[in-house]
Write an enzyme that holds these catalytic residues in place. Structure first.
Site, PDB file in Angstrom:
ATOM      1  N   GLY A 462       0.850  -1.193   0.000  1.00  0.00           N
ATOM      2  CA  GLY A 462       0.000   0.000   0.000  1.00  0.00           C
ATOM      3  C   GLY A 462       0.879   1.234   0.000  1.00  0.00           C
ATOM      4  O   GLY A 462       0.411   2.356   0.190  1.00  0.00           O
ATOM      5  N   ALA A 505      12.193  -1.249  -2.049  1.00  0.00           N
ATOM      6  CA  ALA A 505      12.426  -0.306  -3.147  1.00  0.00           C
ATOM      7  C   ALA A 505      13.786  -0.543  -3.788  1.00  0.00           C
ATOM      8  O   ALA A 505      13.904  -0.606  -5.018  1.00  0.00           O
ATOM      9  CB  ALA A 505      12.323   1.131  -2.637  1.00  0.00           C
ATOM     10  N   ILE A 599      15.449   9.470  -4.035  1.00  0.00           N
ATOM     11  CA  ILE A 599      14.019   9.336  -3.753  1.00  0.00           C
ATOM     12  C   ILE A 599      13.297   9.145  -5.085  1.00  0.00           C
ATOM     13  O   ILE A 599      13.310  10.018  -5.953  1.00  0.00           O
ATOM     14  CB  ILE A 599      13.489  10.592  -3.011  1.00  0.00           C
ATOM     15  CG1 ILE A 599      14.225  10.770  -1.678  1.00  0.00           C
ATOM     16  CG2 ILE A 599      11.982  10.491  -2.794  1.00  0.00           C
ATOM     17  CD1 ILE A 599      14.123   9.606  -0.719  1.00  0.00           C
ATOM     18  N   THR A 604       5.031   9.502  -2.751  1.00  0.00           N
ATOM     19  CA  THR A 604       4.850   8.256  -2.004  1.00  0.00           C
ATOM     20  C   THR A 604       5.880   8.171  -0.876  1.00  0.00           C
ATOM     21  O   THR A 604       5.600   7.617   0.184  1.00  0.00           O
ATOM     22  CB  THR A 604       4.966   7.027  -2.935  1.00  0.00           C
ATOM     23  OG1 THR A 604       6.193   7.104  -3.656  1.00  0.00           O
ATOM     24  CG2 THR A 604       3.809   6.971  -3.918  1.00  0.00           C
ATOM     25  N   GLY A 674      10.871   2.839   4.329  1.00  0.00           N
ATOM     26  CA  GLY A 674       9.712   2.269   5.026  1.00  0.00           C
ATOM     27  C   GLY A 674       9.895   2.230   6.529  1.00  0.00           C
ATOM     28  O   GLY A 674       8.961   2.463   7.288  1.00  0.00           O
ATOM     29  N   GLU A 675      11.090   1.911   6.961  1.00  0.00           N
ATOM     30  CA  GLU A 675      11.310   1.733   8.403  1.00  0.00           C
ATOM     31  C   GLU A 675      11.836   3.009   9.062  1.00  0.00           C
ATOM     32  O   GLU A 675      11.469   3.327  10.183  1.00  0.00           O
ATOM     33  CB  GLU A 675      12.333   0.618   8.652  1.00  0.00           C
ATOM     34  CG  GLU A 675      12.116  -0.658   7.852  1.00  0.00           C
ATOM     35  CD  GLU A 675      11.140  -1.633   8.489  1.00  0.00           C
ATOM     36  OE1 GLU A 675      10.427  -1.249   9.435  1.00  0.00           O
ATOM     37  OE2 GLU A 675      11.067  -2.785   8.010  1.00  0.00           O
TER      38      GLU A 675
END
Ligand SMILES: Cc1cc2nc3c(=O)[nH]c(=O)nc-3n(C[C@H](O)[C@H](O)[C@H](O)COP(=O)(O)OP(=O)(O)OC[C@H]3O[C@@H](n4cnc5c(N)ncnc54)[C@H](O)[C@@H]3O)c2cc1C
Lengths: 708, 335
Positions: A462, A505, A599, A604, A674-675
């Site tokens: 998501g 990613a 990036i 996102t 993400g983390e």
């Protein structure tokens, strides 16, 4: 392609956004199958003991019931197949409250749930170990070698000689991932093959674990997981529900849908463990760290171990000649803990970065300056050079953007009406890795129109995986994003890394890029021509009049990456308002500054970071899964009791990315985001609460009663 | 969820008749509490009588009787409508604040006023059927008394039950001396004051209120008062929205100059019913509206609190919240 036409690095909206908001994107339970039956798990009501008798007669006779499956009649499964947390109904032993003890399969969900209430169970009970305070002193060295005592120099000696030190214990409670989409699966057998429609952060991992557990070969199991309604680590490793859905379908000889209820989520799919962390810092009067010790005590399951790496930030954040990191763990009658967003780093950084703030206060030093003063040249844990490190930049740019100079160093100096205002800062890090991933690119030309299908078993939680990979492929092939068809989330596709540990990613984008470069190389070679400027694959398809062409790569990190220590870094800034009468806390402003390499999509990426920030604010202020210390049940089982922050709790969230080019980490220079978005967030908030009120809360979450 | 039958009632009396005939039947209004409890197997009605289409949702000025000049709110009106109606906003802003402090917009759109009064405790031991709970299953014991009781009562609890009553709306209603009108199957009506409507647990924690089976809440009456410009609802909770109160205080003052003529204080999150702080109220009447007097009144009330293992903080929090609510009331609700 002209630079200005590139889509990588531009903030395009998620390409799957419309499908999602219009309900067209199928989540686990949405896939159409013929004539499904519905199953529900039922669970133990004790935390330790043995099932003496389990009476299913009434449930079997209930309307619509097709089967009641317990340890007595379940198919034989391989409990060491790689699914986490046991609870596969293979024995009458009960190790935690709410352990799966059976499945009811019926024509409808309601019938299954009703019948599950009719099962009666008698137990031989044992005294459960469910009170961490009572058993913490029995904690032992973890079996996991990564958690062995790690010492450089002699931290204890340095601490005993030091005059300026901070020695405090910090507690973080059990938390649950609680993705909005609860764990669910549909199982459909075709002969000896089974398709499992189920959210998986690691598609191939889910496939191999389900297969091994079901005593099948991986190619007999297909995982279909195009969309995931959040996971946060709980859908990384898979849990018993996945195999049990397949078992239920086999035993009733029909497709079966099995979803966990929200209440069942607390004891079915892992959790973040309670960590008790002692941080000891010693410093010289001008703020040079002379020792850093981080001693962690936590708990794991009775028969299985998982320990969050809480010491990771302490290993690399600051230069110190004496460093000690230790872990101790005690088995308890609770579900196996697992990876939870920012595993170890989010919780460990709460301890470390709170202690740094305490030290700065003691030294009467600005906490930003204290951190910069102890900035390491190289990775202190292994001596490797950084692939790139942005801590100082994050702190400096953040301080400027946030207005840090308006902070009052002493607490209770900033009063606005009935509120104390406080500022807090922290710094954090998360490792960057690229994991092996394969990708297949298929080009097709009709007339002048070239399209590409890109396939890999990647996962999109998501977060935007579809979007960034489409961008990557579009630029690499010379196509527009509309000409790319991105296929992920299916174990029939080329194997890929998981969307876990911030490797998604980097692993996926590099693999897609490598595949696109390879196909271009091959087309160039095929043409036999010399080119002045490298043509795009799209141009070559046209010039060479090819209608179809495909290629596949197995991509992995460049070998030279091993020579560097590669991490994302961040700095967090929080402004809180604490109600003087009630102790209620609002985060007025939060700013995260992140250095995460290239990036791919700022939109996102921003969502990822501020989402992580909200998680961290939840960790700081609201989230806690509470265990009854006598019986081992969670008393916080729904969103009414398990509090995530609401919109009113948080004012403005802002994310800044450092414009950073990491030449070493991987060919695209992509690190994870993400983390890192959650790392050290809780500390920034707690430090702001201290700055506001003078109350140092070392025990999360900081609920109103703790600051009264 | 257990199988049940579902009937839609046509009028209030037949609704009550349908219920009275079956001890296991229940009214279904917005369903935001009852259905959740049924899914968790806590409530097990065999029949649901849907009363959501009976009307009984008007908000109007009372034209006769003891509460003439006050406002009447329909028992089946929605929480959102009650909170936002101009008659309520102007005359009883305390009620508006309390309702809007509860649940979420979506839930308030479904929730009815009668259903709100009858919502059941949020005690986790009540909610999980594997746990002992005298309220859910009399005789099984109280899981919370020696368990996780941070959210639980500090006033009026019994050995059998330490649960708290969760409604915010009802706390304001208690402070405003509201009256609940109910009607039974034979069409008889009675009016129950908010003070008497909910019970303390005593030996029968399974009974939340004094209603008898089959009585339908038709309306809630708010007597006229002079509190409208000096009232305030403080709700202290673990997050700013969508959480039940740790402690809440509904305060209303009528003053002459700076002298307090009348005071009303009701507390939520502290007892099995809305807790009227009568001691504090009495101490305030005739006194100057000063912080010192507010503190005296608050500490007199809170001196009677009997906290449990995990909720001692509620005593201090209650003290502060009473003072804050009174101060805010004096400021006309502005910080
Ligand atoms: C997640 C969540 C958070 C919440 N937070 C809050 C909060 O912060 N503060 C707060 O105050 N509330 C809160 N609520 C509770 C909410 O206000 C109640 O669920 C709601 O008011 C109940 O009204 P209802 O019409 O849906 O009742 P129902 O669920 O339909 O009924 C509740 C009970 O009342 C009975 N009943 C209903 N109407 C009548 C009547 N006219 N006469 C006789 N009996 C009747 C029913 O038989 C049933 O037993 C929350 C609820 C949820 C789900």
């Amino acid at each position: 392609m002209k630079e200005k036409d590139k889509v990588v690095g531009t903030p395009i909206s998620r390409i799957d956004g419309i499908a999602k908001v219009t309900g067209k994107a199928p989540y686990s339970m949405d896939h159409p199958v013929k004539n499904p039956a519905y199953a529900i798990l039922f669970k133990s009501t004790i935390a330790a003991g043995t099932i003496q008798d389990i009476n299913t007669a009434a449930a079997e006779k209930a309307p619509g019931v097709l089967a009641v499956i317990t340890h007595k009649n379940v198919l034989k499964l391989n409990v060491k197949g790689g699914l986490r947390g046991g609870a596969l109904l293979q024995s009458p032993e009960v190790d935690f409250f709410g352990q799966n003890i059976g499945i009811v399969v019926a024509e409808t969900f309601e019938q299954a749930r009703y019948a599950s209430r009719l099962v009666s169970v008698t137990y031989d009970k044992k005294e459960p170990k469910v009170n961490f305070d009572k058993v913490a002193d029995q904690a032992r060295l973890p079996k996991d070698k990564e958690k062995a005592d790690a010492e450089r120099g002699d931290a204890k000696a340095a601490l005993s000689q030091a005059t300026i030190k901070v020695e405090e214990v910090y507690e973080t409670p059990i938390e649950h991932h609680h993705p909005l989409e609860p764990h669910a699966a549909i199982a459909e057998w075709d002969g000896d093959k089974v398709t499992l429609y189920s959210s998986a952060q690691i598609v191939n991992g889910a496939q191999s674990a389900a297969a091994a557990t079901l005593n099948l070969k991986p190619e007999q199991v297909r995982i279909v997981s195009p969309y995931i309604g959040g996971g946060f680590g709980s859908k990384g490793g898979q849990w018993a529900n996945l195999a049990l859905t397949a078992v239920a379908a086999k035993q009733v000889n029909r497709p079966v849908k099995l979803a966990l209820t929200r209440q069942q989520m607390v004891n079915s799919v892992g959790m973040r463990q309670h960590n008790r962390q002692k941080i000891s810092l010693a410093a010289t009067a001008d703020g040079k760290l002379t020792a850093l010790a981080h001693e962690i005590v936590t708990h794991c399951a009775i028969n299985d171990e998982f320990v969050e790496p809480c010491g990771d930030c302490s290993k690399i954040m600051y230069e110190t000649p004496n460093s000690l990191i230790t872990y101790r763990v005690v088995p308890m009658n609770l579900i196996l803990p697992t990876y939870t967003r920012g595993p170890g780093k989010s919780t460990g950084s709460f301890a470390l970065e709170s202690a740094m703030d305490e030290l700065a206060y003691k030294l009467k030093m600005d906490p930003i300056e204290l951190r910069i003063k102890n900035e390491p040249e190289r990775d202190p844990s292994n001596g490797k050079p950084w692939s790139s490190r942005t801590t100082v930049q994050c702190l400096r740019e953040g301080a400027k953007a946030f207005g840090w100079d308006k902070r009052k160093p002493e607490p209770r100096q900033n009063s606005q009406g009935n509120y104390w205002i406080g500022y807090g800062v922290s710094a954090g890090t998360y490792p960057a890795h690229q994991r092996p991933t394969s990708a297949l690119v298929k080009l097709k030309r009709t007339g002048d129109n070239v399209t590409a299908t890109v396939e890999l078993a990647a996962a999109d939680l998501g977060t935007g995986t579809y979007t960034i990979l489409t961008q990557t492929a579009a630029d690499a092939l010379g196509l527009s994003i509309q000409q790319i068809n991105m296929k992920i989330g299916d174990s029939d596709l080329p194997p890929a890394a998981g969307a876990v540990g911030s490797v998604g990613a980097a692993s996926y984008a590099n693999a897609v890029n490598d595949a696109c470069q390879k196909i271009t190389d091959e087309l160039v070679a095929k043409s036999g021509k010399q080119f002045f400027a490298r043509p795009t694959a799209a141009q070559l398809m046209r010039s060479e009049k090819l209608t179809e062409y495909q290629t596949r790569v197995d991509s992995k990190a460049p070998e030279s990456a091993e020579e560097y220590s590669a991490h994302s870094f961040n700095a967090n800034f929080a402004e809180v308002a604490v109600n003087k009468s009630t102790g209620m806390i609002r985060v007025n402003r939060f700013l995260a500054v992140t250095g995460a390499g290239q990036i791919l999509n700022p939109k996102t990426a921003r969502s990822q970071i501020i989402g992580g920030n909200v998680w961290g604010i939840g960790m700081a202020l609201t989230e806690e899964s509470v265990v009854d210390p006598r019986w081992g049940n969670f008393v916080t089982r729904s969103f009414a009791d398990y509090h995530v922050p609401s919109n009113l709790d948080i004012g403005n969230l802002d994310a800044i990315f450092i414009n950073e080019k990491d030449e070493h980490v991987n060919s695209l220079g992509v690190k994870g985001i993400g983390e890192v978005g959650i790392v050290a967030v809780a500390a920034a908030v707690a430090n702001a609460v201290f700055n506001a009120t003078g109350k140092r809360v070392r025990d999360l979450p900081i609920t109103p009663d703790k600051v009264l | 969820m257990r199988p049940f039958t579902y009937t839609r009632a046509k009028d209030a009396t037949s609704a009550s008749k349908l219920l009275t005939g079956n001890p296991n039947a229940k009214f279904l209004a917005g369903g935001t509490n009852l259905l959740d409890l049924m899914k968790e197997d806590v409530e097990r009605p065999s029949t649901l009588i849907d009363i959501s289409e009976l009307g009984l949702s008007d908000i109007k000025t009372i034209s006769s009787g003891t509460n003439k000049g006050g406002i009447s709110i329909g028992g089946l009106g929605k929480n959102t409508d009650a909170a936002n109606h101009p008659l309520i906003r102007q005359n009883y802003p305390l009620l508006t604040q309390a309702i809007l402090a509860g649940a979420s917009g979506q839930i308030r759109n479904m929730a009815t006023n009668g259903g709100n009064l009858l919502q059941r405790t949020r005690c986790p031991y009540f909610y999980e059927v594997a746990m002992p709970c005298n309220k859910r299953e009399p005789g099984t014991g109280c899981g919370a008394k020696e368990g996780i009781n941070r959210m639980h009562a500090i006033f009026g609890w019994s050995e059998k039950c330490v649960a708290v009553y969760p409604s915010d709306m009802a706390i304001a209603l208690a402070a405003l001396d509201a009256v609940v009108n109910v009607r039974n199957a034979s069409g008889q009506e009675r009016s129950i004051s908010m003070a008497d409507f909910h019970r303390l647990p005593g030996d029968q924690p399974e009974k939340d209120t004094i209603l008898t089976h089959g009585e339908l809440i038709t309306s809630i009456e708010l007597p006229r008062n002079n509190f409208a410009d000096k009232s305030y609802y403080v709700k202290v909770r673990d997050r700013a929205s969508y959480a039940f109160a740790l402690v809440s205080v509904a305060a209303a003052l009528e003053t002459s100059g700076n002298k307090i003529v009348q005071a009303r204080i009701a507390m939520g999150g502290v007892a099995h019913k809305p807790w009227r702080a009568l001691k504090a109220e009495q101490l305030l009447v005739g006194k100057e509206a000063t912080e010192a007097n507010f503190k005296l009144a608050a500490s007199a009330e809170m001196a009677d609190a009997k906290p449990l293992e995990h909720n001692a903080f509620k005593v201090e929090l209650g003290n502060r919240s009473i003072v804050l609510a009174l101060q805010m009331a004096m400021n006309g609700g502005k910080a």
